[in-house]
Design an enzyme around this catalytic site. Structure first.
Site, PDB file in Angstrom:
ATOM      1  N   LYS A   1      45.820  40.318  38.332  1.00  0.00           N
ATOM      2  CA  LYS A   1      44.850  39.440  37.687  1.00  0.00           C
ATOM      3  C   LYS A   1      45.411  39.051  36.324  1.00  0.00           C
ATOM      4  CE  LYS A   1      39.911  39.342  36.366  1.00  0.00           C
ATOM      5  NZ  LYS A   1      38.638  40.087  36.334  1.00  0.00           N
TER       6      LYS A   1
ATOM      7  N   SER B   1      34.688  37.736  38.426  1.00  0.00           N
ATOM      8  CA  SER B   1      35.755  36.938  37.865  1.00  0.00           C
ATOM      9  C   SER B   1      37.114  37.151  38.537  1.00  0.00           C
ATOM     10  CB  SER B   1      35.886  37.229  36.367  1.00  0.00           C
ATOM     11  OG  SER B   1      36.252  38.587  36.171  1.00  0.00           O
TER      12      SER B   1
ATOM     13  N   SER C   1      32.907  42.241  38.721  1.00  0.00           N
ATOM     14  CA  SER C   1      34.025  41.326  38.995  1.00  0.00           C
ATOM     15  C   SER C   1      35.083  41.807  39.973  1.00  0.00           C
ATOM     16  CB  SER C   1      34.715  40.936  37.693  1.00  0.00           C
ATOM     17  OG  SER C   1      33.982  39.917  37.077  1.00  0.00           O
TER      18      SER C   1
END
Ligand code: GLN
Length: 489
Positions: A80, A155, A179
């Site tokens: 990420k 997210s 997330s």
């Protein structure tokens, strides 16, 4: 080769050790898929074939020598873009860091690299991890591989989309309010948010420091256990890192579930959950009973306050954390400005997106003189009550189960005009972060539009091995976690 894209990390590890495939071949397989499929998904936002292949060659060397190789050596994964990576851009999904190259690696990146894993690239995300749909990314939304008209969740939506489309066998994610778990649910994956403090936050760009926690995302619980074992551990560079002996999170995977007590919070099964999600979750619970577990009703009476408390605490911490982005030492600086104050305000006005600005405004407001007691302190008290509710519930159960998300993946634009609707996507996940507890999501069926549904498991502090055991035993009895989107084959 096609079986390799669906293989478990254990199978990939075995193929690498048996020299059936090399790390370079494996990395090339995934890089080629990324080249073909990523333009339609927008999951990866930084790629560097040379760098990836250099890491793969080094892994092949280690595998050849044998000494120093781990169960993960030569297996590719992607990070990420919230994790600092030396030599790769780290944008956190923001214009503010569009050109930022970190001089150091995050602890998690360092640990996985030390285990011999090969980085495929960096993954798109909501800007500064604020969002539930990936629509707040400066680099554009990520598409859900199960239906490209729908969001992948957020997210960590890039992480989820990449694994669901088999562009990477595993990825890192972060979870401040859901997330990791919500995108895992919306994309049919397994993802785990560890106990707060189990995984170092060093080099992970801060959103809300008392809630942020990094964790693994992959196809199965077995894969997540392997990754978590490599990621977790004490790090003196994170003041909230817990000094505990190292754990093997795979240790209990093969234990049967006989006698496992599953708590079902009354508040999670009331109105608010869509009928298709409820049906899949109920069916999963029936499967658990077949596996020897018992279910007991528990209550989390303050869980209805979790979203409001979170939207005071998280923005408060974010407003403080994000004050470092002022255009002075790194990050975006407005090309034209008058004096110093003008440089700060223009750089921040141009560098941050709308959702980030909304959070900074809320956070600054709730921390300001006169409102601090009314909002911030009140929210902290609610947080304590929520943690106490869980401790009471765990007196009568070993794990808690329920839905991860109230609905399956929604269409782009469906919630972006109404922040409160968007915030409610995390209604079942946020209380876990407020209490510092571990939580995970695993696929348990399909709902409307043939979209995946996630089952959430919440454990007590340091209950990761037990959660993973519960998830793995279910995955041995079912095959939801092996499904992949038809279009991506
Ligand atoms: N969706 C939540 C938010 O927007 C949680 C995000 C997260 O866990 N990083 O804040």
């Amino acid at each position: 080769m096609s079986d390799l894209i669906n293989a478990s990390l254990k199978e990939l590890g075995a193929a690498l050790t048996a020299k059936k495939v090399s790390a370079v071949e494996l990395a090339t397989l995934f890089l080629d898929r990324i080249e073909t499929l990523n333009p339609g998904l927008n999951a990866f936002i930084a790629l560097d074939r040379d760098k990836t292949l250099a890491q793969a060659r080094a892994a092949d060397e280690t595998l050849k020598v044998g000494a120093g190789a781990t169960a993960l050596t030569g297996i590719p994964l992607a990070h990420k873009d919230i994790f600092c990576t030396r030599g790769w851009r780290t944008s956190c999904g923001s214009r503010m860091l569009e050109n930022f190259i970190s001089p150091y690696d995050a602890h998690v990146v360092e640990k996985l690299a030390a285990a011999g894993m090969v980085t495929l690239g960096k993954l798109n995300m909501d800007e500064f991890a604020m969002g539930s749909s990936n629509e707040t990314s400066y680099f554009g939304p990520v598409k859900n591989p199960w239906d490209v008209a729908r969001v992948p969740g957020g997210s960590s939506g890039g992480s989820a989309a990449a694994i669901a489309a088999r562009l990477a066998p595993a990825a890192t994610g972060t979870d401040t309010g859901g997330s990791i778990r919500q995108p895992a649910a919306l994309c049919g994956l397994t993802g785990l948010k560890p106990t707060y403090g189990a995984v170092s936050r060093y080099g992970m760009i801060a959103f809300a420091s008392s809630l942020d926690q990094a964790g693994p995302m992959a196809k199965s619980a077995e894969d997540c256990a392997l990754l978590l074992t490599a990621m977790a551990g004490f790090d003196p560079r994170d003041s909230t890192s817990l000094e505990r002996p190292a754990e093997d999170y795979s240790r209990d995977l093969e234990q049967p579930l006989t006698g496992l007590r599953i708590g079902l919070p009354r508040e999670f099964f009331g109105a608010g959950m869509d009928a298709d999600v409820r049906a899949a979750v109920e069916a999963a619970l029936a499967e658990y009973r077949k596996l020897g577990a018992t279910t007991v009703e528990v209550s989390l009476p303050n869980s209805g306050l979790s979203v409001p408390a979170y939207y005071v605490i998280a923005p408060a911490e974010a407003s403080s954390n994000l004050s470092r982005f002022d255009g002075v030492r790194y990050g975006y600086r407005a090309p034209e400005y008058g004096d110093l104050n003008d440089m700060y305000s223009k750089s921040r006005a141009q560098g941050f997106g709308a959702e980030v600005k909304r959070r900074i405004l809320i956070g600054t407001y709730v921390l300001s003189h006169g409102y601090y007691d009314a909002y911030y302190l009140k929210a902290q008290k609610i947080r304590r009550l929520i943690a106490a509710d869980f401790q009471k519930a765990f007196e009568s159960c070993d794990v808690i189960m329920g839905p991860t998300s109230p609905s399956v993946a929604f269409a782009f634009g469906a919630k972006s005009a109404d922040p409160v609707q968007m915030y409610l996507s995390d209604i079942y996940t946020i209380s876990t972060n407020l209490a510092g507890l571990p939580g995970m999501s695993l696929p348990c069926g399909f709902g409307a539009g043939n979209m995946p549904v996630g089952l959430q498991i919440i454990g007590n502090w340091f209950g990761e091995a037990k959660m993973l055991q519960a998830a793995h035993q279910y995955q041995k009895a079912t095959d939801w976690h092996t499904r992949m989107p038809e279009e991506m084959k």
